[in-house]
Design a protein around this motif. Structure first.
Motif, PDB file in Angstrom:
ATOM      1  N   GLY A  99       6.655  -6.070   1.794  1.00 48.02           N
ATOM      2  CA  GLY A  99       6.480  -6.487   0.414  1.00 48.02           C
ATOM      3  C   GLY A  99       5.399  -7.539   0.273  1.00 48.02           C
ATOM      4  N   PRO A 100       4.649  -7.505  -0.822  1.00 50.22           N
ATOM      5  CA  PRO A 100       3.560  -8.468  -1.022  1.00 50.22           C
ATOM      6  C   PRO A 100       4.011  -9.922  -0.952  1.00 50.22           C
ATOM      7  N   GLU A 101       5.198 -10.245  -1.480  1.00 47.30           N
ATOM      8  CA  GLU A 101       5.635 -11.637  -1.490  1.00 47.30           C
ATOM      9  C   GLU A 101       5.863 -12.156  -0.078  1.00 47.30           C
ATOM     10  N   THR A 102       6.453 -11.338   0.788  1.00 44.75           N
ATOM     11  CA  THR A 102       6.707 -11.761   2.163  1.00 44.75           C
ATOM     12  C   THR A 102       5.399 -11.941   2.926  1.00 44.75           C
ATOM     13  N   VAL A 103       4.502 -10.967   2.791  1.00 44.32           N
ATOM     14  CA  VAL A 103       3.211 -11.083   3.471  1.00 44.32           C
ATOM     15  C   VAL A 103       2.454 -12.305   2.971  1.00 44.32           C
ATOM     16  N   THR A 104       2.498 -12.531   1.668  1.00 45.25           N
ATOM     17  CA  THR A 104       1.811 -13.688   1.084  1.00 45.25           C
ATOM     18  C   THR A 104       2.354 -14.993   1.644  1.00 45.25           C
ATOM     19  N   ALA A 105       3.671 -15.128   1.702  1.00 45.64           N
ATOM     20  CA  ALA A 105       4.277 -16.367   2.192  1.00 45.64           C
ATOM     21  C   ALA A 105       3.868 -16.646   3.628  1.00 45.64           C
ATOM     22  N   ARG A 106       3.826 -15.613   4.436  1.00 42.70           N
ATOM     23  CA  ARG A 106       3.512 -15.822   5.846  1.00 42.70           C
ATOM     24  C   ARG A 106       2.022 -16.066   6.068  1.00 42.70           C
ATOM     25  N   LEU A 107       1.196 -15.466   5.236  1.00 45.09           N
ATOM     26  CA  LEU A 107      -0.233 -15.751   5.357  1.00 45.09           C
ATOM     27  C   LEU A 107      -0.561 -17.152   4.846  1.00 45.09           C
ATOM     28  N   HIS A 108       0.154 -17.605   3.832  1.00 48.32           N
ATOM     29  CA  HIS A 108      -0.041 -18.980   3.372  1.00 48.32           C
ATOM     30  C   HIS A 108       0.338 -19.961   4.484  1.00 48.32           C
ATOM     31  N   ALA A 109       1.437 -19.696   5.181  1.00 51.54           N
ATOM     32  CA  ALA A 109       1.848 -20.558   6.282  1.00 51.54           C
ATOM     33  C   ALA A 109       0.812 -20.530   7.397  1.00 51.54           C
ATOM     34  N   PHE A 110       0.264 -19.356   7.630  1.00 51.64           N
ATOM     35  CA  PHE A 110      -0.776 -19.187   8.648  1.00 51.64           C
ATOM     36  C   PHE A 110      -2.014 -20.002   8.292  1.00 51.64           C
ATOM     37  N   ALA A 111      -2.498 -19.872   7.060  1.00 53.78           N
ATOM     38  CA  ALA A 111      -3.720 -20.554   6.660  1.00 53.78           C
ATOM     39  C   ALA A 111      -3.545 -22.062   6.613  1.00 53.78           C
ATOM     40  N   ALA A 112      -2.316 -22.520   6.389  1.00 50.70           N
ATOM     41  CA  ALA A 112      -2.074 -23.957   6.273  1.00 50.70           C
ATOM     42  C   ALA A 112      -1.903 -24.637   7.621  1.00 50.70           C
ATOM     43  N   ASP A 113      -1.726 -23.871   8.683  1.00 51.84           N
ATOM     44  CA  ASP A 113      -1.502 -24.448  10.011  1.00 51.84           C
ATOM     45  C   ASP A 113      -2.828 -24.846  10.617  1.00 51.84           C
ATOM     46  N   ASP A 114      -3.120 -26.146  10.658  1.00 54.29           N
ATOM     47  CA  ASP A 114      -4.431 -26.576  11.117  1.00 54.29           C
ATOM     48  C   ASP A 114      -4.561 -26.626  12.630  1.00 54.29           C
ATOM     49  N   THR A 115      -3.579 -26.097  13.375  1.00 55.34           N
ATOM     50  CA  THR A 115      -3.741 -25.979  14.818  1.00 55.34           C
ATOM     51  C   THR A 115      -4.310 -24.626  15.206  1.00 55.34           C
ATOM     52  N   LEU A 116      -4.537 -23.760  14.200  1.00 51.44           N
ATOM     53  CA  LEU A 116      -4.880 -22.381  14.521  1.00 51.44           C
ATOM     54  C   LEU A 116      -6.363 -22.149  14.713  1.00 51.44           C
ATOM     55  N   MET A 117      -7.197 -23.021  14.239  1.00 54.96           N
ATOM     56  CA  MET A 117      -8.628 -22.856  14.383  1.00 54.96           C
ATOM     57  C   MET A 117      -9.099 -23.547  15.654  1.00 54.96           C
ATOM     58  N   GLN A 118      -9.578 -22.771  16.627  1.00 49.98           N
ATOM     59  CA  GLN A 118     -10.012 -23.329  17.885  1.00 49.98           C
ATOM     60  C   GLN A 118     -11.470 -23.758  17.799  1.00 49.98           C
ATOM     61  N   PRO A 119     -11.865 -24.766  18.583  1.00 49.64           N
ATOM     62  CA  PRO A 119     -13.275 -25.135  18.609  1.00 49.64           C
ATOM     63  C   PRO A 119     -14.086 -24.079  19.323  1.00 49.64           C
ATOM     64  N   ALA A 120     -15.344 -23.952  18.960  1.00 44.16           N
ATOM     65  CA  ALA A 120     -16.214 -23.006  19.629  1.00 44.16           C
ATOM     66  C   ALA A 120     -16.413 -23.433  21.075  1.00 44.16           C
ATOM     67  N   ALA A 121     -16.718 -22.430  21.930  1.00 41.85           N
ATOM     68  CA  ALA A 121     -16.844 -22.703  23.356  1.00 41.85           C
ATOM     69  C   ALA A 121     -17.925 -23.724  23.648  1.00 41.85           C
ATOM     70  N   ASP A 122     -19.010 -23.670  22.888  1.00 40.72           N
ATOM     71  CA  ASP A 122     -20.099 -24.609  23.114  1.00 40.72           C
ATOM     72  C   ASP A 122     -20.173 -25.605  21.968  1.00 40.72           C
ATOM     73  N   GLU A 123     -18.997 -26.138  21.563  1.00 46.39           N
ATOM     74  CA  GLU A 123     -18.957 -27.089  20.475  1.00 46.39           C
ATOM     75  C   GLU A 123     -19.755 -28.336  20.836  1.00 46.39           C
ATOM     76  N   PRO A 124     -20.194 -29.123  19.856  1.00 43.98           N
ATOM     77  CA  PRO A 124     -20.954 -30.327  20.143  1.00 43.98           C
ATOM     78  C   PRO A 124     -20.164 -31.299  21.017  1.00 43.98           C
ATOM     79  N   SER A 125     -20.876 -32.139  21.741  1.00 45.70           N
ATOM     80  CA  SER A 125     -20.235 -33.153  22.562  1.00 45.70           C
ATOM     81  C   SER A 125     -19.488 -34.129  21.665  1.00 45.70           C
ATOM     82  N   PRO A 126     -18.543 -34.914  22.244  1.00 52.38           N
ATOM     83  CA  PRO A 126     -17.779 -35.859  21.414  1.00 52.38           C
ATOM     84  C   PRO A 126     -18.658 -36.783  20.587  1.00 52.38           C
TER      85      PRO A 126
END
Length: 326
Positions: A242-269
Motif C-alpha cells: 500500500g502507498p501509505e506503508t511504502v511512504t512511511a518507510r521511505l520517509h524513515a529511510f530519507a530521515a536517517d542521516d547515517t545512511l549517506m556514506q562519504p565518497a571513497a576519495d572524500e576531502p581530507s579532514p
C-alpha cells in the motif's frame, strides 16, 4: 516547493529560467527516466530534493529506460517483463528524449492489461489505477521517455515527494560523463549530488570539487528484501503493501542521516571544513556506517514475505540478463 504534478507536461528542451529551477543548496539526483522504476532507484530520487531527468544522452536498450520487471502480487518470484516497443529514429546514437514508441495505442493497451493482470487483485488497486492513468495517457505523445518519466512522477507523487523535477536538456553542461553531471548539479544550485553505486564506479569527483558540489554515495543493501528491490518495479511494493506503508518507510529511510556514506576519495579532514553548512545533514561527510548501521537500510521495506522459490523461471529474454547488475 510544490508537490510533483504528474499531469503536468514536461518542459520543452530550452534553457531554464530562474523561476523554473529549484531552491539552491539542496541535494540532487541525476537519473535517466526509467519505466516504473525499481525500488532502489525510487528511494534515491525520494531522498533527493530534486531530480534532474537525464534525457539528452544516448538511449540504451539494455537498461531500464523502456522495460520494467513486474512481479506476481502473491509470489514475487514469478516475474514478467513489461516493455515499451521502441524505435530509434537516428539509430544507436538516438537520444533518450527522441526515442519513439512503436504503435503507441497497441503498446498502451498491452501495458494497461499487464498492469491490471498483475496488480488488479490488490486492495490498493483502485488508488494505483487512478494514479497510473497519466502514465497510460502519456503513450499518446509517442515518446518512450515521456511514459517513463511520467511513471516515475506518479510514484513520487504517491509518496508525497515535494521535490522539483527539471530535465538535463534544459540546463547548460559540458561534454564528459563526470563533467556533465557536475555542471548539471551546479546549474541547479545543488550543494550535493546523490550518486548510486553504479555511478560511483566511474565517477571522477574532480569536476564536482571544482564546482563546490559534494558527492554523497547512495548504496542500499543487496541482500534479502533489497535484492528484489534492485530488480522489481517499485509498483509491486505499492500494490502489496500500500502507498501509505511504502511512504512511511521511505520517509524513515530519507530521515536517517547515517545512511549517506562519504565518497571513497572524500576531502581530507582539513578540507571538510570547506563543505557549505547549508548542505542537508544527511549528506555531510561522516564516517562510513558499520554493518549494523547499514542494516537500517535493510528495514526500509520489510516485505510481508520473502520471495518463495519459483516453480518456473522468470520469463525474460536472455539478452536482458545484464540488467540485473544495474
Amino acid at each position: 516547493m510544490p508537490r510533483t504534478n504528474p499531469s503536468s507536461a514536461t518542459a520543452s528542451p530550452a534553457a531554464s529560467s530562474p523561476r523554473d529551477l529549484p531552491e539552491p543548496g539542496g541535494l540532487c539526483a541525476i537519473h535517466q527516466p526509467n519505466l516504473l522504476p525499481r525500488l532502489t532507484t525510487l528511494a534515491k530520487l525520494f531522498a533527493a530534493d530534486y531530480w534532474i531527468v537525464l534525457d539528452d544522452v544516448q538511449f540504451t536498450r539494455r537498461d531500464y529506460q523502456h522495460p520494467a520487471r513486474l512481479a506476481d502480487l502473491d509470489d514475487p518470484a514469478r516475474q514478467q517483463w513489461l516493455t515499451i516497443p521502441t524505435h530509434l529514429p537516428q539509430g544507436r546514437p538516438t537520444l533518450i528524449r527522441d526515442a519513439a514508441i512503436a504503435e503507441p495505442e497497441r503498446a498502451r493497451r498491452r501495458a494497461a492489461g499487464m498492469l491490471r493482470q498483475h496488480y488488479g487483485a490488490s486492495q490498493h488497486w483502485p488508488v494505483l489505477a487512478e494514479a497510473l492513468d497519466p502514465v497510460l495517457d502519456a503513450f499518446t505523445t509517442g515518446r518512450t521517455a515521456a511514459v517513463a518519466e511520467m511513471s516515475t512522477r506518479v510514484l513520487l507523487d504517491l509518496l508525497g515527494w515535494k521535490g522539483k523535477i527539471v530535465t538535463s536538456s534544459q540546463l547548460p553542461s559540458r561534454p564528459g560523463r563526470s563533467q556533465r553531471l557536475a555542471d548539471l548539479a551546479a546549474a541547479t544550485g545543488a550543494r550535493a549530488y546523490l550518486c548510486g553505486t553504479g555511478g560511483m564506479a566511474y565517477l571522477d569527483q574532480t569536476p564536482f570539487t571544482a564546482r563546490n558540489v559534494a558527492v554523497a554515495p547512495f548504496g542500499p543493501p543487496t541482500t534479502g528484501s533489497w535484492a528484489s528491490g534492485r530488480q522489481l518495479s517499485a509498483l509491486w511494493a505499492f500494490a502489496a503493501l500500500g502507498p501509505e506503508t511504502v511512504t512511511a518507510r521511505l520517509h524513515a529511510f530519507a530521515a536517517d542521516d547515517t545512511l549517506m556514506q562519504p565518497a571513497a576519495d572524500e576531502p581530507s579532514p582539513s578540507r571538510r571544513e570547506d563543505v557549505p553548512l547549508n548542505i542537508p545533514s544527511r549528506v555531510r561527510p561522516r564516517p562510513a556506517p558499520s554493518r549494523t548501521e547499514g542494516s537500517r537500510l535493510h528495514a526500509l521495506l520489510a516485505l510481508r514475505r520473502e520471495p518463495r522459490q519459483a516453480s518456473t523461471q522468470a520469463r525474460r529474454p536472455r539478452q536482458r540478463a545484464a540488467r540485473d547488475s544495474a
